[in-house]
Every structure is written in structure tokens, then in C-alpha cells.
Design an enzyme around this catalytic site. Structure first.
Site, short mmCIF file in Angstrom:
data_model
loop_
_atom_site.label_atom_id
_atom_site.label_comp_id
_atom_site.label_asym_id
_atom_site.label_seq_id
_atom_site.Cartn_x
_atom_site.Cartn_y
_atom_site.Cartn_z
N GLY A 1 0.78 -1.30 -0.01
CA GLY A 1 0.05 0.04 0.19
C GLY A 1 0.99 1.31 -0.06
N VAL B 1 5.26 -3.60 3.74
CA VAL B 1 4.95 -4.43 2.56
C VAL B 1 3.77 -4.97 2.57
CG1 VAL B 1 7.52 -4.64 2.06
CG2 VAL B 1 6.22 -6.51 3.34
N LYS B 2 2.57 -4.79 3.33
CA LYS B 2 1.28 -5.44 3.03
C LYS B 2 0.38 -4.59 2.14
CE LYS B 2 2.12 -9.27 5.40
NZ LYS B 2 3.41 -9.42 5.93
N THR B 3 -0.60 -4.95 1.86
CA THR B 3 -1.59 -4.16 0.89
C THR B 3 -2.24 -3.07 1.69
OG1 THR B 3 -2.21 -6.28 0.07
CG2 THR B 3 -3.91 -4.55 -0.23
#
Ligand SMILES: *Cc1c(COP(=O)(O)O)cnc(C)c1O
Length: 397
Positions: free
Chosen positions: A3, A185-187
Site C-alpha cells: 500500500g 509491505v502489506k496491501t
């Protein structure tokens, strides 16, 4: 997936709100905070989006796993079934509570094999923890049937699959408990952060107290609160929650970009003979965070992965050789290499996984390549990438 690729004015404005009041802590300081309760607000939005009664925000996805297990009373000597293909956070959170990680094969879904789960159940088993790796899910229906039959908790690690669904329910909401990570590093990202979701009132209450030293959060004098049981500090800061609050409101936008990019590449790759896609169980809809496919054998997969790298196609992973995501490289777990002495339960009950036969996992993970789907790609960029991938894979297959 990340994201952060689309950070913009909304994230900035949310962080500015927090800086303007100067209150960086989620609890207390009511008079100073100009009505800003970013963590609380994010919990409300997340619970609504995930169609559950409760969300508890914490400092990381790993903390969320730990808090969720603790909230359900999982502790010393209890066995938690987890997959061979996941992230090290799975066994770290289990061991943090003195509980025992029991590693089990994955199948062509790249997640827990229900048949292997059933075989691994013992008198000590308390939880089945599927991990929805790379944007797609385990067969939750089969796992739920097994859990109901043996009176076990179903606990979904949806850290890599936020926005995916199963039988119309958001991933994470199908089981008794679900977890998300909002790491960088996640959505959806907070920078660092995580959340537990549940429909169970007692689990929510426990998670609320446990993640803040056992504070009962009654009244408005923090120092006068009582502590019904011992806890730890897994709190998230208001600054991190503020970023997540801006990001969660963009989840649908992120998912539609992921889906568009995924579909372009998938349709191109579908023309390659010998390449097959990861199985999505009936009733499942992916989050499209990754595109995962199988090649005819592990030698070909290794060769194709190397060729993609050489050709400059970045962000494609061969998990079989990865240090963090697959059991083959977890020699520190098998050797019980812990800084402090481990409890006698862990010492007695944790198996040496370097000697266990996981040939079913090796069969699938060894043939798999997973490519990250980025949010920042423009459509023509994705088309060029897809063409390049087809050319490289066709030549090396
Ligand atoms: C990222 C991740 C975690 C841990 O999350 P952190 O926020 O980095 O602690 C746990 N499980 C899976 C599957 C993950 O991808």
C-alpha cells in the site's frame, strides 16, 4: 501488494491530525487530543469492512497472532497446527506463549492440506491455523468441519490476503479468530501494525486487556485501572494507526488495481503449455496480491525463476529455497535455538522438523513460482511485463 506505493494526501492529512494534537498514544490524554482516536477509529472501520463485531489493533501482525492465541487461552503445551509454507511469525507467536507449533503439509492451494491436518490432531491440539499465503485461501469449509468435529478453534492468518473472501465472507472472518498485518509491505500498511478480528466478545475483551499490560480500560484515569490478568505491551501508536486509517479506506481501490494487474498477467500466462495455476478452493475469491503458478517439475521451476530474474522481471519468488517462508530453512526451529531457555513443554514436545517427511509440500512448493502484483504499475507497464514473462517462460520451460 504494498500500500505504500500509493501513499498520498490522505495519509499525510491523517498523520498531521495526530501531530497537531501531539497525542501519539491511543489511550488517555482525552483533554489534549482534539477528539482524535485514530486506533479506535481504525478498529471500527476494520470491523465494519471485515463484517465482524470486533477488531483489536496491535503493534504488528506477529503481535496480532500472539494476542489472538493468548485471548483464546492458548498456552504451555497446547498444540497449534500450522503449515510448512508460511512466515516464521507463525511459529514465533505460538512459541512465545509456550505452546507447540505442529507443522503440517500444504497442498495445491499452497495452504494447509485438510487431510494432513486431520492426521496431525492429538489430545493436545487446540487450534488449526491456516495461513492464506500470497493472496489466496485454504479450504476453510473443510477445515471448519474438522475443527467442529474435534472441538478445535479455527484461526485464520490473513496477513497476506486482506480483501479476499470465502463463501462471501472476508478472509479472517470465517474462523473463530482472524489476523492481519499492516507492516510496511502489506496491501494496507501502517508502517508497522496488525489486528485481530473476531465475533467473540470474550476474545475481544481479552485481546484489549492483554495487548496493554492487562489494563481493564474502565473509567478515564489510566493509573487507577485494575488488571484482571497479566498482559504485555503490544499497543499500536496513533501515528501508525493514522496511516492505516487512510489506507483502509482505499482498500477497495487497491483491490481493483491488484485484480486488473493480476488478470492481465494471468491471461497472458494461460497460453503457456505446462504451466498451471495455484488452486483456489470452491467458494474462494483471491485478493490478487500475488499470481502463483506451477511448472511441470522443480528443475524447470528453478530454471524459469532464474531466467525471469536475468530478464529483469523482478518480484517473482521461488519459495522452496527461501529462508523465511518455508520449513526447509528453519534449522533454528528444529534445533530449538532460543536465546533464553525454552520451557520444558517446548523442549519435550517440539519435533525436530528436519527429519519429518514433507514430500507433499515439497512437491507443490518446489514447482511453484509466485509473482507479487504491485499497485503502482500502469496498465501498459503490466502488459509489457506480461509479454516479457510469456517469452521468458516459454523459452525456459
Ligand atoms: C507479514 C506476515 C506476518 C507478520 O506480520 P508483521 O506485521 O510483519 O509482524 C504474519 N504472517 C504472514 C503470513 C505474514 O505475511
Amino acid at each position: 501488494m504494498p500500500g505504500f506505493e500509493l501513499f498520498g494526501d490522505r495519509e499525510r492529512a491523517q498523520v498531521q491530525d495526530v501531530m497537531d494534537s501531539g497525542v501519539l498514544m491511543r489511550y488517555g490524554f482525552d483533554g489534549m487530543r482534539n477528539g482524535h482516536y485514530k486506533a479506535l477509529e481504525l478498529e471500527k472501520v476494520l470491523a465494519e469492512k471485515m463484517q465482524v463485531k470486533h477488531a483489536q489493533l496491535v503493534s504488528s501482525g506477529t503481535a496480532a497472532l500472539t494476542v489472538a492465541l493468548a485471548s483464546a487461552g492458548i498456552g504451555a503445551g497446547d498444540e497449534v497446527i500450522m503449515p510448512t509454507f508460511t512466515f516464521v511469525a507463525s511459529f514465533e507467536s505460538i512459541l512465545a506463549l509456550g505452546a507447540i507449533p505442529v507443522l503440517v503439509d500444504v497442498d495445491d492451494t499452497l495452504t494447509l492440506s485438510p487431510e494432513a491436518v486431520e492426521k496431525a490432531i492429538t489430545q493436545r491440539t487446540k487450534v488449526v491455523m491456516p495461513v492464506h499465503m500470497c493472496g489466496s485461501m485454504a479450504d476453510l469449509k473443510k477445515l471448519k468441519t474438522i475443527c467442529d468435529k474435534h472441538d478445535l478453534l479455527l484461526f485464520e492468518d490473513a496477513c497476506q490476503a486482506i480483501g479476499g473472501t470465502f463463501e462471501g465472507k472476508p478472509l479472517g472472518s470465517y474462523g473463530d479468530l482472524g489476523c492481519f498485518s499492516f507492516d510496511y509491505v502489506k496491501t494496507v500498511t501502517c508502517g508497522e501494525g496488525g489486528a485481530v478480528i473476531t465475533n467473540n466478545d470474550q476474545f475481544k475483551l481479552n485481546a484489549d486487556h492483554y495487548s496493554d499490560h492487562g489494563h481493564d480500560h474502565v473509567g478515564n484515569d489510566r493509573g487507577a485501572e485494575t488488571h484482571p490478568f497479566m498482559g504485555y505491551n503490544f499497543r499500536i501508536s496513533e501515528l501508525h494507526a493514522a496511516v492505516g486509517l487512510a489506507q483502509i479506506q482505499r482498500l477497495d481501490e487497491f483491490l481493483s488495481i491488484q485484480k486488473r494487474n493480476y488478470m492481465i498477467i494471468r491471461e497472458a500466462l494461460a497460453s503457456i503449455e505446462g504451466l498451471t495455476f495455484r488452486k483456489v478452493p470452491d467458494g474462494g475469491v483471491e485478493s490478487y496480491a500475488f499470481l502463483s503458478f506451477f511448472l511441470p517439475d522443480s528443475e524447470t521451476a528453478k530454471r524459469v525463476h532464474g531466467a525471469l530474474g536475468t530478464a529483469g522481471v523482478d518480484a517473482c519468488f521461488y519459495w522452496f529455497d527461501n529462508n523465511w517462508h518455508y520449513y526447509r530453512k528453519w534449522e533454528h526451529l528444529s534445533a530449538k535455538k532460543s536465546l533464553p531457555k525454552v520451557s520444558w513443554e517446548v523442549n519435550e514436545l517440539l519435533r525436530d522438523y528436519s527429519t519429518v517427511d514433507f514430500s507433499q509440500s515439497d512437491h507443490w512448493v518446489g514447482r511453484n513460482i509466485s509473482c507479487l502484483i504491485k499497485l503502482g504499475w500502469a496498465e501498459d507497464e503490466v502488459r509489457a511485463r506480461a509479454d516479457k514473462m510469456v517469452a521468458v517462460i516459454s523459452k525456459s520451460i
